[in-house]
Design a protein around this motif. Structure first.
Motif, short mmCIF file in Angstrom:
data_model
loop_
_atom_site.label_atom_id
_atom_site.label_comp_id
_atom_site.label_asym_id
_atom_site.label_seq_id
_atom_site.Cartn_x
_atom_site.Cartn_y
_atom_site.Cartn_z
N ALA A 69 0.79 -1.25 -0.04
CA ALA A 69 -0.02 0.13 -0.02
C ALA A 69 0.83 1.15 0.07
CB ALA A 69 -0.79 -0.08 1.24
N THR A 70 2.16 1.36 0.55
CA THR A 70 2.86 2.46 0.80
C THR A 70 3.39 2.53 -0.64
OG1 THR A 70 3.15 2.30 3.14
CG2 THR A 70 5.01 3.32 1.99
N SER A 71 3.86 1.43 -1.11
CA SER A 71 4.28 1.84 -2.61
C SER A 71 3.53 2.37 -3.39
CB SER A 71 4.81 0.44 -3.13
OG SER A 71 5.80 -0.11 -2.27
N THR A 72 2.24 1.94 -3.46
CA THR A 72 1.31 2.76 -4.22
C THR A 72 1.13 4.11 -4.03
OG1 THR A 72 0.01 0.55 -4.32
CG2 THR A 72 -1.23 2.63 -4.83
N THR A 73 0.90 4.48 -2.41
CA THR A 73 0.87 5.67 -2.21
C THR A 73 1.87 6.71 -2.74
OG1 THR A 73 -0.43 5.21 -0.29
CG2 THR A 73 0.65 7.37 0.02
N MET A 74 3.18 6.07 -2.36
CA MET A 74 4.36 6.85 -2.87
C MET A 74 4.44 7.30 -4.30
SD MET A 74 7.67 5.75 -0.41
CE MET A 74 7.84 3.95 -1.28
N CYS A 75 4.16 6.29 -5.22
CA CYS A 75 4.12 6.33 -6.74
C CYS A 75 2.90 7.60 -6.99
CB CYS A 75 3.54 5.13 -7.44
SG CYS A 75 4.91 3.97 -7.11
N ILE A 76 1.63 7.48 -6.36
CA ILE A 76 0.74 8.60 -6.28
C ILE A 76 1.17 10.03 -6.20
CG2 ILE A 76 -1.53 9.32 -5.89
CD1 ILE A 76 -2.35 6.27 -5.53
N ALA A 77 1.91 9.87 -4.74
CA ALA A 77 2.41 11.28 -4.30
C ALA A 77 3.44 11.72 -5.46
CB ALA A 77 3.04 11.11 -3.14
N TRP A 78 4.29 10.82 -5.93
CA TRP A 78 5.46 11.43 -6.93
C TRP A 78 4.66 11.90 -8.33
CZ3 TRP A 78 8.99 7.62 -9.85
CH2 TRP A 78 10.01 8.34 -10.61
N ILE A 79 3.54 11.29 -8.65
CA ILE A 79 3.07 11.66 -9.76
C ILE A 79 2.30 12.97 -9.65
CG2 ILE A 79 1.01 11.15 -11.47
CD1 ILE A 79 1.71 8.15 -11.10
N ILE A 80 1.68 13.42 -8.47
CA ILE A 80 1.00 14.36 -8.01
C ILE A 80 1.96 15.45 -7.93
CG2 ILE A 80 -0.47 15.65 -6.52
CD1 ILE A 80 -2.06 12.76 -6.13
N THR A 81 3.04 15.29 -7.08
CA THR A 81 3.81 16.45 -6.51
C THR A 81 5.05 16.48 -7.63
OG1 THR A 81 5.05 15.01 -5.31
CG2 THR A 81 3.27 15.90 -4.19
N GLY A 82 5.52 15.56 -8.20
CA GLY A 82 6.70 15.49 -9.07
C GLY A 82 7.99 15.53 -8.34
N GLN A 83 7.97 15.33 -7.09
CA GLN A 83 9.01 15.56 -6.15
C GLN A 83 9.14 14.24 -5.42
OE1 GLN A 83 9.09 18.56 -3.42
NE2 GLN A 83 8.13 19.92 -4.91
#
Length: 114
Positions: A69-83
């Motif tokens: 679940a955290t891997s999924t969250t980090m991917c989504i956060a990276w896509i949204i923030t670009g950071q």
């Protein structure tokens, strides 16, 4: 627990006796102090444990799920923030918080008798 409440072994015996001629194959959840076990009736009408739900098992289930679940969250956060570093920070906080919440949730459900 009322003083005259039946013990787990008395309930298991009653269950075995009542199900011996029914032909059903049922699974039930039983809580015993700090550990619970899933019980399943076999073809002879006897109740056998499938798996003990121990503290370690609850923790490991939570840990493996949190990794996914955290891997999924980090991917989504990276896509949204670009950071990537911000995504990793969000993932770290989410990992710890939800791991603890899941463990408590599992232990509470292990105490519920349905």
């Amino acid at each position: 627990v009322p003083k005259n409440a039946p013990s787990i072994s008395q309930l298991t015996t009653l269950y075995n006796n009542s199900m011996s001629n029914s032909g059903f194959n049922k699974t039930t959840q039983v809580a015993e102090d700090e550990e619970s076990s899933s019980l399943m009736e076999d073809s002879k009408g006897m109740v056998k444990p499938l798996q003990k739900e121990t503290h370690l098992r609850s923790f490991l289930k939570g840990l493996t799920w949190r990794i996914i679940a955290t891997s999924t969250t980090m991917c989504i956060a990276w896509i949204i923030t670009g950071q990537i570093y911000l995504a990793m920070e969000i993932g770290f906080i989410e990992f710890i918080a939800k791991l603890l919440i899941y463990y408590v949730h599992e232990r509470l459900w292990a105490r519920i008798r349905i």
